[in-house]
Design a protein around this motif. Structure first.
Motif, PDB file in Angstrom:
ATOM      1  N   PHE A 126     -19.217  44.348  16.730  1.00 26.41           N
ATOM      2  CA  PHE A 126     -19.284  44.459  17.955  1.00 26.41           C
ATOM      3  C   PHE A 126     -20.429  44.597  18.666  1.00 26.41           C
ATOM      4  CE2 PHE A 126     -14.865  45.588  19.699  1.00 26.41           C
ATOM      5  CZ  PHE A 126     -14.399  44.978  18.458  1.00 26.41           C
ATOM      6  N   LYS A 127     -21.296  44.558  17.807  1.00 20.85           N
ATOM      7  CA  LYS A 127     -22.878  44.872  19.269  1.00 20.85           C
ATOM      8  C   LYS A 127     -23.393  43.587  18.627  1.00 20.85           C
ATOM      9  CE  LYS A 127     -27.286  47.178  19.158  1.00 20.85           C
ATOM     10  NZ  LYS A 127     -28.098  48.248  18.533  1.00 20.85           N
ATOM     11  N   SER A 128     -23.398  43.193  17.722  1.00 21.51           N
ATOM     12  CA  SER A 128     -23.650  41.806  17.382  1.00 21.51           C
ATOM     13  C   SER A 128     -23.267  40.322  18.307  1.00 21.51           C
ATOM     14  CB  SER A 128     -23.732  40.944  16.262  1.00 21.51           C
ATOM     15  OG  SER A 128     -24.136  41.634  15.567  1.00 21.51           O
ATOM     16  N   LEU A 129     -21.730  41.423  18.458  1.00 20.93           N
ATOM     17  CA  LEU A 129     -21.312  39.955  19.241  1.00 20.93           C
ATOM     18  C   LEU A 129     -21.202  40.518  20.530  1.00 20.93           C
ATOM     19  CD1 LEU A 129     -18.493  38.383  20.174  1.00 20.93           C
ATOM     20  CD2 LEU A 129     -16.826  40.306  19.898  1.00 20.93           C
ATOM     21  N   PHE A 130     -21.470  41.910  21.526  1.00 19.73           N
ATOM     22  CA  PHE A 130     -21.774  42.052  22.321  1.00 19.73           C
ATOM     23  C   PHE A 130     -22.983  41.883  23.289  1.00 19.73           C
ATOM     24  CE2 PHE A 130     -18.710  45.902  22.918  1.00 19.73           C
ATOM     25  CZ  PHE A 130     -17.662  44.900  22.691  1.00 19.73           C
ATOM     26  N   GLU A 131     -24.333  41.505  21.809  1.00 21.25           N
ATOM     27  CA  GLU A 131     -25.344  41.435  22.826  1.00 21.25           C
ATOM     28  C   GLU A 131     -25.411  39.882  22.346  1.00 21.25           C
ATOM     29  OE1 GLU A 131     -28.114  44.956  20.412  1.00 21.25           O
ATOM     30  OE2 GLU A 131     -27.632  43.261  19.127  1.00 21.25           O
ATOM     31  N   ALA A 132     -25.081  38.701  21.759  1.00 23.50           N
ATOM     32  CA  ALA A 132     -24.667  37.407  21.810  1.00 23.50           C
ATOM     33  C   ALA A 132     -23.715  37.050  23.153  1.00 23.50           C
ATOM     34  CB  ALA A 132     -23.508  36.728  20.609  1.00 23.50           C
ATOM     35  N   ILE A 133     -22.919  37.954  23.259  1.00 22.06           N
ATOM     36  CA  ILE A 133     -21.931  38.252  24.921  1.00 22.06           C
ATOM     37  C   ILE A 133     -23.112  37.946  25.592  1.00 22.06           C
ATOM     38  CG2 ILE A 133     -20.645  38.243  26.335  1.00 22.06           C
ATOM     39  CD1 ILE A 133     -18.227  38.788  24.075  1.00 22.06           C
ATOM     40  N   LEU A 159     -13.495  38.489   8.486  1.00 23.79           N
ATOM     41  CA  LEU A 159     -14.399  37.028   8.532  1.00 23.79           C
ATOM     42  C   LEU A 159     -13.665  36.866  10.253  1.00 23.79           C
ATOM     43  CD1 LEU A 159     -14.323  35.168   5.075  1.00 23.79           C
ATOM     44  CD2 LEU A 159     -15.935  37.018   6.114  1.00 23.79           C
ATOM     45  N   GLN A 160     -14.900  36.580  10.891  1.00 24.77           N
ATOM     46  CA  GLN A 160     -14.273  36.357  12.486  1.00 24.77           C
ATOM     47  C   GLN A 160     -15.768  35.424  12.601  1.00 24.77           C
ATOM     48  OE1 GLN A 160     -15.275  40.640  13.881  1.00 24.77           O
ATOM     49  NE2 GLN A 160     -13.186  39.553  14.741  1.00 24.77           N
ATOM     50  N   ILE A 161     -14.655  34.888  14.046  1.00 27.36           N
ATOM     51  CA  ILE A 161     -15.999  34.064  14.746  1.00 27.36           C
ATOM     52  C   ILE A 161     -15.313  33.957  16.474  1.00 27.36           C
ATOM     53  CG2 ILE A 161     -14.653  31.779  14.490  1.00 27.36           C
ATOM     54  CD1 ILE A 161     -18.528  30.622  14.457  1.00 27.36           C
ATOM     55  N   PHE A 162     -14.924  33.706  17.346  1.00 28.18           N
ATOM     56  CA  PHE A 162     -15.721  33.938  18.582  1.00 28.18           C
ATOM     57  C   PHE A 162     -16.382  32.530  18.867  1.00 28.18           C
ATOM     58  CE2 PHE A 162     -15.868  38.129  17.694  1.00 28.18           C
ATOM     59  CZ  PHE A 162     -14.933  38.979  18.124  1.00 28.18           C
ATOM     60  N   THR A 163     -15.199  31.731  20.114  1.00 29.50           N
ATOM     61  CA  THR A 163     -16.209  30.332  20.584  1.00 29.50           C
ATOM     62  C   THR A 163     -16.051  30.967  22.066  1.00 29.50           C
ATOM     63  OG1 THR A 163     -13.641  30.174  22.708  1.00 29.50           O
ATOM     64  CG2 THR A 163     -13.733  28.970  20.573  1.00 29.50           C
ATOM     65  N   LYS A 164     -17.492  30.574  22.193  1.00 23.83           N
ATOM     66  CA  LYS A 164     -17.890  30.170  24.034  1.00 23.83           C
ATOM     67  C   LYS A 164     -16.498  30.331  25.206  1.00 23.83           C
ATOM     68  CE  LYS A 164     -22.601  29.187  23.053  1.00 23.83           C
ATOM     69  NZ  LYS A 164     -23.732  28.671  24.372  1.00 23.83           N
ATOM     70  N   ILE A 169     -23.017  29.303   3.238  1.00 18.14           N
ATOM     71  CA  ILE A 169     -22.127  28.831   4.397  1.00 18.14           C
ATOM     72  C   ILE A 169     -21.258  29.734   5.593  1.00 18.14           C
ATOM     73  CG2 ILE A 169     -19.962  27.741   4.708  1.00 18.14           C
ATOM     74  CD1 ILE A 169     -20.572  26.938   1.396  1.00 18.14           C
ATOM     75  N   LEU A 170     -21.056  30.844   5.604  1.00 18.13           N
ATOM     76  CA  LEU A 170     -20.520  31.799   6.619  1.00 18.13           C
ATOM     77  C   LEU A 170     -21.980  31.555   7.409  1.00 18.13           C
ATOM     78  CD1 LEU A 170     -19.476  34.735   4.422  1.00 18.13           C
ATOM     79  CD2 LEU A 170     -17.918  32.925   5.290  1.00 18.13           C
ATOM     80  N   GLN A 171     -22.840  32.249   7.497  1.00 18.78           N
ATOM     81  CA  GLN A 171     -24.292  31.827   7.924  1.00 18.78           C
ATOM     82  C   GLN A 171     -24.836  30.096   8.637  1.00 18.78           C
ATOM     83  OE1 GLN A 171     -27.822  33.345   5.811  1.00 18.78           O
ATOM     84  NE2 GLN A 171     -29.153  32.925   8.692  1.00 18.78           N
ATOM     85  N   GLU A 172     -24.440  29.102   8.249  1.00 20.60           N
ATOM     86  CA  GLU A 172     -24.885  28.236   8.322  1.00 20.60           C
ATOM     87  C   GLU A 172     -23.577  28.052   9.432  1.00 20.60           C
ATOM     88  OE1 GLU A 172     -24.209  25.529   5.268  1.00 20.60           O
ATOM     89  OE2 GLU A 172     -26.369  25.462   4.372  1.00 20.60           O
ATOM     90  N   LEU A 173     -22.050  28.757   9.593  1.00 15.28           N
ATOM     91  CA  LEU A 173     -20.899  28.229  10.324  1.00 15.28           C
ATOM     92  C   LEU A 173     -21.353  29.520  11.674  1.00 15.28           C
ATOM     93  CD1 LEU A 173     -18.283  27.141   8.084  1.00 15.28           C
ATOM     94  CD2 LEU A 173     -19.739  26.035   9.960  1.00 15.28           C
ATOM     95  N   GLY A 174     -22.247  30.011  11.291  1.00 17.65           N
ATOM     96  CA  GLY A 174     -22.263  31.582  12.488  1.00 17.65           C
ATOM     97  C   GLY A 174     -20.674  32.527  12.335  1.00 17.65           C
ATOM     98  N   ILE A 175     -20.320  32.548  11.504  1.00 21.64           N
ATOM     99  CA  ILE A 175     -19.025  33.273  10.765  1.00 21.64           C
ATOM    100  C   ILE A 175     -19.602  35.111  10.745  1.00 21.64           C
ATOM    101  CG2 ILE A 175     -17.128  34.169   9.513  1.00 21.64           C
ATOM    102  CD1 ILE A 175     -16.653  30.703   8.765  1.00 21.64           C
ATOM    103  N   LEU A 176     -19.102  36.087  11.422  1.00 22.39           N
ATOM    104  CA  LEU A 176     -19.322  37.213  11.279  1.00 22.39           C
ATOM    105  C   LEU A 176     -18.254  37.640   9.977  1.00 22.39           C
ATOM    106  CD1 LEU A 176     -19.861  38.078  14.801  1.00 22.39           C
ATOM    107  CD2 LEU A 176     -21.033  37.650  13.461  1.00 22.39           C
ATOM    108  N   VAL A 177     -18.836  39.271   9.542  1.00 23.26           N
ATOM    109  CA  VAL A 177     -18.277  39.590   8.257  1.00 23.26           C
ATOM    110  C   VAL A 177     -18.434  41.623   9.100  1.00 23.26           C
ATOM    111  CG1 VAL A 177     -18.425  40.465   5.521  1.00 23.26           C
ATOM    112  CG2 VAL A 177     -19.652  37.624   6.786  1.00 23.26           C
TER     113      VAL A 177
END
Length: 384
Positions: free
Chosen positions: A367-374, A336-341, A319-327
């Motif tokens: 942070f690395k995954s977050l920054f790569e997504a951004i 657990l965290q997630i960031f809007t556009k 479910i976390l993966q389906e919703l895009g929630i980071l761990v």
């Protein structure tokens, strides 16, 4: 990553920060901005001050969810120089990060006595629901300010002079509340080599201390890097991460913010929830868009979790993966965290939703995954 145990000397007894009080946004259209947070994020109308309530200069619409209060303010008349200059420079953005305090006068005098620049001296606001005391200083970065709010003698919905605004949003009947609880932290982005000055402002002027930090050897991608120090009050109720860019191959997301905001400012607000799966499910159903993380992130996460035996994530990983929630996790627990556009036309402000399970960090493992997504979004904007 560094955690700091030394809080330094405690401030005077009357200088006590009780938590975040409200965040005020200066925007072009306060009514529409408030409506957006009601419809998309599940906030409920709380109070207002505008022409209908006798106000002639500034219109403010206040919304609330849990203990989170957002105030959206616009000018009612042309040629309001303060708002015109702010909006021309920054676009819609955070003007005021307000803090609830034990004693407004003592906190103001302490800050100004240490060199903080006053904006509004302690002022008593009063109506039929009691009285509150407010005062404002300039923050240590950009055009942001901090208001101190003493409200133990006030029983109204927001502040004196802001009548309650009761409005039954129809989406409340069709989409349950996301259940966002309180502001976890507010993050500022600053220019290169400006971070230490901002950190010192909080330590020297407000009596805060260093709580947590990472440097550009830990927070880097193929293209960019950053440095971050989290400061907080003595009782660790108000946490303010302070970021700056570090040299990289391309323009970092921190520098992108500073460029489009035309200076330092609040990059994002983290909202804490006890049930992030429900929160994100409801927010997605309301049309909130979040950054996307590749499936490879979750494959790597499963390997990292399986290599240790002290932390067990209770939530369903599928479910976390389906919703895009980071761990993220450490020896104490996980979060657990997630960031809007970005929420504005300019790629500046965004929001975070976070759930903590015995983890007081800030997701350094993500942070690395977050920054790569951004950075993927930066590339689409032509800014990488």
């Amino acid at each position: 990553m560094t955690s700091y145990l030394d809080k330094g000397p405690p401030p005077p007894a009357d200088v006590e920060y009780l938590g975040f009080d409200f965040v005020e946004f200066w925007v072009g259209n306060a009514a529409q901005a408030a409506s957006y947070y009601v419809s998309r994020f599940g906030f409920e109308p709380l109070a207002w001050r505008t022409l209908e309530t006798g106000e002639r200069e500034l219109a403010s619409y206040i919304v609330k969810q849990g203990e989170i209060i957002y105030c959206f303010t616009s000018a009612l008349n042309p040629k309001n120089e303060d708002l015109e200059v702010f909006l021309a420079r920054h676009g819609d953005g955070v003007r005021d990060v307000a803090m609830t305090v034990k004693d407004c006068r003592a906190t103001f005098d302490f800050a100004v006595g240490n060199g903080a620049v006053p904006v509004r001296k302690p002022t008593i606001l009063e109506d039929a629901d009691g009285q509150a005391v407010v005062a404002t200083i300039k923050a240590g970065f950009g055009d942001t300010v901090h208001t101190f709010v003493e409200r133990q003698n006030y029983k109204g919905s927001f502040l004196p002079g802001y009548p309650s605004l009761e409005s039954d949003d129809p989406l409340i009947r069709t989409t349950p509340s996301p259940g966002l609880g309180f502001i976890d932290h507010c993050v500022s982005n600053n220019g290169d080599q400006e971070m230490e000055n901002v950190v010192n402002f909080y330590i020297q002027k407000l009596g805060f201390h260093r709580f947590w930090s990472v440097d550009d050897k830990q927070l880097l991608t193929e293209y960019s890097a950053l440095r971050s120090i989290v400061v907080c009050d003595y009782h660790e109720r108000v946490k303010m991460p302070v970021n700056e860019p570090a040299e990289g191959l391309r323009r970092s997301q921190i520098q992108e913010f500073v460029d489009y905001y035309d200076g330092p400012g609040i990059q994002h607000i983290a909202m804490n929830t006890p049930d992030i799966i429900n929160a994100i499910s409801q927010l997605r159903s309301r049309g909130v868009t979040f950054i996307t993380v590749p499936n490879a992130y979750y494959e790597d996460l499963k390997k990292r979790l399986s290599s240790q035996d002290t932390i067990s994530v209770k939530e369903d990983m599928k479910i976390l993966q389906e919703l895009g929630i980071l761990v993220d996790f450490d020896e104490e627990g996980y979060l657990l965290q997630i960031f809007t556009k970005p929420l504005n036309t300019r790629p500046t402000l965004f929001l975070e939703v976070i759930q903590r399970a015995s983890n007081n960090g800030f997701g350094v493992g993500n942070f690395k995954s977050l920054f790569e997504a951004i950075e993927r979004d930066q590339s689409l904007r032509g800014n990488l």
